[in-house]
Design a protein around this motif. Sequence first.
Motif, mmCIF file in Angstrom:
data_model
loop_
_atom_site.group_PDB
_atom_site.id
_atom_site.type_symbol
_atom_site.label_atom_id
_atom_site.label_comp_id
_atom_site.label_asym_id
_atom_site.label_seq_id
_atom_site.Cartn_x
_atom_site.Cartn_y
_atom_site.Cartn_z
ATOM 1 N N VAL A 51 1.134 9.511 8.938
ATOM 2 C CA VAL A 51 -0.115 8.810 8.657
ATOM 3 C C VAL A 51 0.114 7.307 8.627
ATOM 4 C CG1 VAL A 51 -1.809 8.342 6.823
ATOM 5 C CG2 VAL A 51 -1.324 10.691 7.510
ATOM 6 N N PHE A 52 1.149 6.868 7.933
ATOM 7 C CA PHE A 52 1.414 5.435 7.863
ATOM 8 C C PHE A 52 1.797 4.866 9.235
ATOM 9 C CE2 PHE A 52 1.410 5.830 3.253
ATOM 10 C CZ PHE A 52 0.857 4.612 2.886
ATOM 11 N N GLU A 68 8.171 20.124 0.687
ATOM 12 C CA GLU A 68 8.538 18.723 0.470
ATOM 13 C C GLU A 68 8.730 17.967 1.782
ATOM 14 O OE1 GLU A 68 12.241 16.188 -1.475
ATOM 15 O OE2 GLU A 68 12.014 18.311 -1.978
ATOM 16 N N PHE A 69 9.456 18.565 2.724
ATOM 17 C CA PHE A 69 9.754 17.873 3.973
ATOM 18 C C PHE A 69 8.508 17.694 4.829
ATOM 19 C CE2 PHE A 69 13.822 19.792 2.726
ATOM 20 C CZ PHE A 69 14.570 18.623 2.619
ATOM 21 N N LYS A 70 7.669 18.706 4.852
ATOM 22 C CA LYS A 70 6.417 18.603 5.609
ATOM 23 C C LYS A 70 5.509 17.553 4.979
ATOM 24 C CE LYS A 70 6.549 23.379 7.108
ATOM 25 N NZ LYS A 70 5.996 24.712 6.898
ATOM 26 N N ALA A 71 5.493 17.500 3.651
ATOM 27 C CA ALA A 71 4.670 16.513 2.951
ATOM 28 C C ALA A 71 5.134 15.097 3.290
ATOM 29 C CB ALA A 71 4.728 16.746 1.445
ATOM 30 N N LYS A 72 6.443 14.882 3.265
ATOM 31 C CA LYS A 72 6.983 13.559 3.605
ATOM 32 C C LYS A 72 6.685 13.214 5.060
ATOM 33 C CE LYS A 72 10.675 13.508 0.162
ATOM 34 N NZ LYS A 72 12.119 13.521 -0.088
ATOM 35 N N ASP A 73 6.834 14.195 5.959
ATOM 36 C CA ASP A 73 6.517 13.973 7.372
ATOM 37 C C ASP A 73 5.058 13.565 7.542
ATOM 38 O OD1 ASP A 73 9.027 14.469 8.373
ATOM 39 O OD2 ASP A 73 8.578 16.519 9.045
ATOM 40 N N ALA A 74 4.172 14.270 6.856
ATOM 41 C CA ALA A 74 2.744 13.980 6.969
ATOM 42 C C ALA A 74 2.441 12.552 6.525
ATOM 43 C CB ALA A 74 1.930 14.974 6.144
ATOM 44 N N ILE A 75 3.002 12.158 5.402
ATOM 45 C CA ILE A 75 2.767 10.799 4.882
ATOM 46 C C ILE A 75 3.301 9.763 5.864
ATOM 47 C CG2 ILE A 75 3.371 9.152 3.055
ATOM 48 C CD1 ILE A 75 3.446 11.657 1.166
ATOM 49 N N ASN A 76 4.526 9.982 6.336
ATOM 50 C CA ASN A 76 5.116 9.015 7.262
ATOM 51 C C ASN A 76 4.346 8.940 8.571
ATOM 52 O OD1 ASN A 76 7.101 8.219 5.471
ATOM 53 N ND2 ASN A 76 8.517 9.800 6.145
ATOM 54 N N LEU A 92 0.838 -1.197 0.000
ATOM 55 C CA LEU A 92 0.000 0.000 0.000
ATOM 56 C C LEU A 92 0.874 1.248 0.000
ATOM 57 C CD1 LEU A 92 -2.874 1.217 0.192
ATOM 58 C CD2 LEU A 92 -2.586 1.162 2.681
ATOM 59 N N TYR A 93 1.917 1.244 0.803
ATOM 60 C CA TYR A 93 2.830 2.393 0.888
ATOM 61 C C TYR A 93 3.468 2.673 -0.468
ATOM 62 C CZ TYR A 93 6.630 5.375 2.603
ATOM 63 O OH TYR A 93 7.491 6.414 2.809
ATOM 64 N N LYS A 94 4.034 1.647 -1.081
ATOM 65 C CA LYS A 94 4.705 1.820 -2.370
ATOM 66 C C LYS A 94 3.734 2.228 -3.472
ATOM 67 C CE LYS A 94 8.550 -1.337 -1.529
ATOM 68 N NZ LYS A 94 9.155 -2.624 -1.867
ATOM 69 N N ILE A 118 -7.409 10.362 5.363
ATOM 70 C CA ILE A 118 -6.606 10.540 6.575
ATOM 71 C C ILE A 118 -5.464 11.517 6.308
ATOM 72 C CG2 ILE A 118 -5.027 9.376 8.169
ATOM 73 C CD1 ILE A 118 -6.849 6.950 7.993
ATOM 74 N N LEU A 119 -4.798 11.373 5.167
ATOM 75 C CA LEU A 119 -3.706 12.289 4.831
ATOM 76 C C LEU A 119 -4.223 13.718 4.678
ATOM 77 C CD1 LEU A 119 -0.707 12.729 4.120
ATOM 78 C CD2 LEU A 119 -1.392 12.475 1.733
#
Length: 173
Positions: free
Chosen positions: A50-51, A40-48, A21-23, A74-75
Amino acid sequence: MSENILLQGLIKGDTKAFEQLYKKEYNILFSKAMKVLGDEFKAKDAINEVFLQLWERNTFSNVKVSPEAYLMVILHHKCINMATAESKIRAKLKDFGTGLKNQEEELPELAQEQLSRLQLATAELSVKQKDAIDKIYWQKLSYKEASEQMGVSINSFNEHMKRAMQKYRRIFT
């Protein structure tokens, strides 16, 4: 893997289903987070985050839609919460800085030096570290309450506080 098989794997806590699902969804989630957060960094933080939250809480048993749609919702909420929290922090820091500047002339020289150090250390903090400090020292929340409001695990919150305090100690020693 079909949607139903993927969902059943997620409900069972299957790491391979979670990884798939992540990939499969990362790029579209990244695009969504970038649109809302613009960083970019905030977006990656948000995704991580959430997962991580999904893995820790395993809420897939309540899913009535596709895992992808569930993840997107959720994201979206996570990004909105992050953006809202950041704007509140900026406003508070602006008010705090204005109040400090107005009082600067009245402070003795030693206090002005300490105030300058405090402002320097605060400027070095990340947004999350500032938010953590605000919740603990200004809002007087517990670590658990603060971590829940920030939408991070208690361990992540502890790490934000630890790093913030290290920066303060470095400036004052």
